[in-house]
Design an enzyme around this catalytic site. Structure first.
Site, PDB file in Angstrom:
ATOM      1  N   SER A 183       0.933  -1.275   0.277  1.00 51.06           N
ATOM      2  CA  SER A 183       0.092  -0.401   0.109  1.00 51.06           C
ATOM      3  C   SER A 183       0.678   1.299  -0.504  1.00 51.06           C
ATOM      4  O   SER A 183       1.600   1.598   1.003  1.00 51.06           O
ATOM      5  CB  SER A 183      -0.465  -0.024   1.389  1.00 51.06           C
ATOM      6  OG  SER A 183      -2.070  -0.653   1.526  1.00 51.06           O
TER       7      SER A 183
ATOM      8  N   LYS B 294      -7.483   0.442  -2.519  1.00 49.76           N
ATOM      9  CA  LYS B 294      -6.711   0.495  -1.509  1.00 49.76           C
ATOM     10  C   LYS B 294      -7.782   1.489  -0.503  1.00 49.76           C
ATOM     11  O   LYS B 294      -7.759   0.822   0.582  1.00 49.76           O
ATOM     12  CB  LYS B 294      -5.486  -0.392  -1.689  1.00 49.76           C
ATOM     13  CG  LYS B 294      -4.331  -0.349  -0.333  1.00 49.76           C
ATOM     14  CD  LYS B 294      -5.504  -1.904   0.540  1.00 49.76           C
ATOM     15  CE  LYS B 294      -5.209  -1.898   1.907  1.00 49.76           C
ATOM     16  NZ  LYS B 294      -3.851  -2.668   2.006  1.00 49.76           N
TER      17      LYS B 294
ATOM     18  N   LYS C  71      -1.240   4.081   8.599  1.00 48.30           N
ATOM     19  CA  LYS C  71      -0.486   4.374   7.471  1.00 48.30           C
ATOM     20  C   LYS C  71      -1.587   4.337   6.228  1.00 48.30           C
ATOM     21  O   LYS C  71      -1.394   5.471   5.820  1.00 48.30           O
ATOM     22  CB  LYS C  71       0.203   3.412   6.968  1.00 48.30           C
ATOM     23  CG  LYS C  71       1.616   4.149   5.115  1.00 48.30           C
ATOM     24  CD  LYS C  71       2.580   2.379   5.726  1.00 48.30           C
ATOM     25  CE  LYS C  71       1.650   1.431   5.364  1.00 48.30           C
ATOM     26  NZ  LYS C  71       0.958   1.085   3.798  1.00 48.30           N
TER      27      LYS C  71
END
Length: 297
Positions: free
Chosen positions: A100, A174, A242
């Site tokens: 990611s 995502k 994150k």
């Protein structure tokens, strides 16, 4: 599928996710080389048939497809470009970034790799270590559709892949996934804690909600984690944070107040030293805000 078995694949990053993904590629019969910064985390894959490499360059040279499953965007940038390992990659190879990273960084990597006649797909995943182990990962892919089609046999060994659109859109997908996951974890924590604080049995409440409009995979799996207080990581809090930060910074001018609140809750939880717990442990922060109430004693 047989024609694809002669492909040489390299996988960089054999951590919590990369290790079982490597195992599934090997089970599917692919020729696999692996590299990890801490070599001992990759060494057990030798018994499954992988070639464990000392350096990134050794792993990627002559590889037809290179999968990166690394911690974050700066690490991908460092390993591919700053360290110069991109120069060891052959023309017409495909780099599949399954970690990611920010969408803009994925677009930048795609452009720079194209200048070296190397293809790029941003293909982050959802499903955690359970999905990685069971080869049921949800794979969200951005890039050229023709390149996506070439990579499909690889994806099928690890889960279910969906083509989203141009470069960067896999990462945007995502981001959307992590917004929904993080906020749903917060909502389930609050809902079950509310029920418990009022005297209801939270396990019975979870069972009652199953099959109803509030049901979800997160209620089933992470709701059970909360009830059992099992916070061994499938996906770590630091990774969830994150990704929420990435989502909040991805598009200028978009306001995501619920996600902002969830991000702040994860930040508070992590400041207490819980960064490596499963992201379902956000419950602990909600409990801290509602002392003396707890979901379970």
């Amino acid at each position: 599928m047989e024609g694809f078995m002669s492909l040489k694949i390299a996988l960089l990053g054999t951590g919590l996710m990369g290790f079982p993904m490597s195992q599934n590629l090997l089970k599917a019969g692919f020729n696999l080389s692996v590299w990890n910064r801490t070599k001992t985390k990759a060494t057990p894959l030798q018994q499954d048939g992988a070639t464990v490499c000392e350096t990134v360059s050794d792993a990627v040279k002559n590889a037809d497809m290179i999968i990166t499953m690394l911690e974050n965007g700066p690490v991908v940038e460092d390993i591919l470009f700053t360290q110069g390992n991109v120069n060891a990659i052959q023309n017409n190879a495909i780099i599949i970034d399954m970690g990611s990273i920010p969408p803009a960084m994925a677009q930048d990597h795609s452009k720079r790799l194209a200048e070296k006649n190397i293809h790029h797909l941003d293909a982050p995943v959802s499903g955690g270590t359970k999905g990685a182990t069971e080869a049921t990962l949800t794979i969200m892919c951005g890039g050229e559709e023709a390149i996506f089609q070439r990579a499909l046999p690889i994806f099928k060994a690890m889960g279910r892949a969906t083509y989203i659109g141009p470069s960067g859109t896999g990462q945007l997908s995502k981001c959307a996934n992590q917004v929904i996951v993080g906020n749903t974890i917060a909502a389930i924590s609050e809902g079950l804690l509310l029920a418990a604080a009022g005297g209801a049995n939270p396990a019975a409440v979870r069972e009652a909600l199953s099959g109803g409009f509030a049901d979800s995979r997160i209620l089933q799996e992470h709701g059970m984690r909360m009830l059992e207080r099992n916070f061994e990581p499938g996906a770590m809090c630091k990774t969830q944070l994150k990704d929420l930060r990435t989502a909040l910074e991805a598009i200028d001018g978009i306001n995501l107040p619920v996600t902002q609140t969830t991000k702040c809750l994860y930040e508070k939880l992590i400041r207490k030293g819980h960064e490596t717990l499963d992201h379902s442990s956000l419950l602990l922060e909600l409990e801290a805000l509602n002392k003396p109430h707890q979901l379970t004693k």
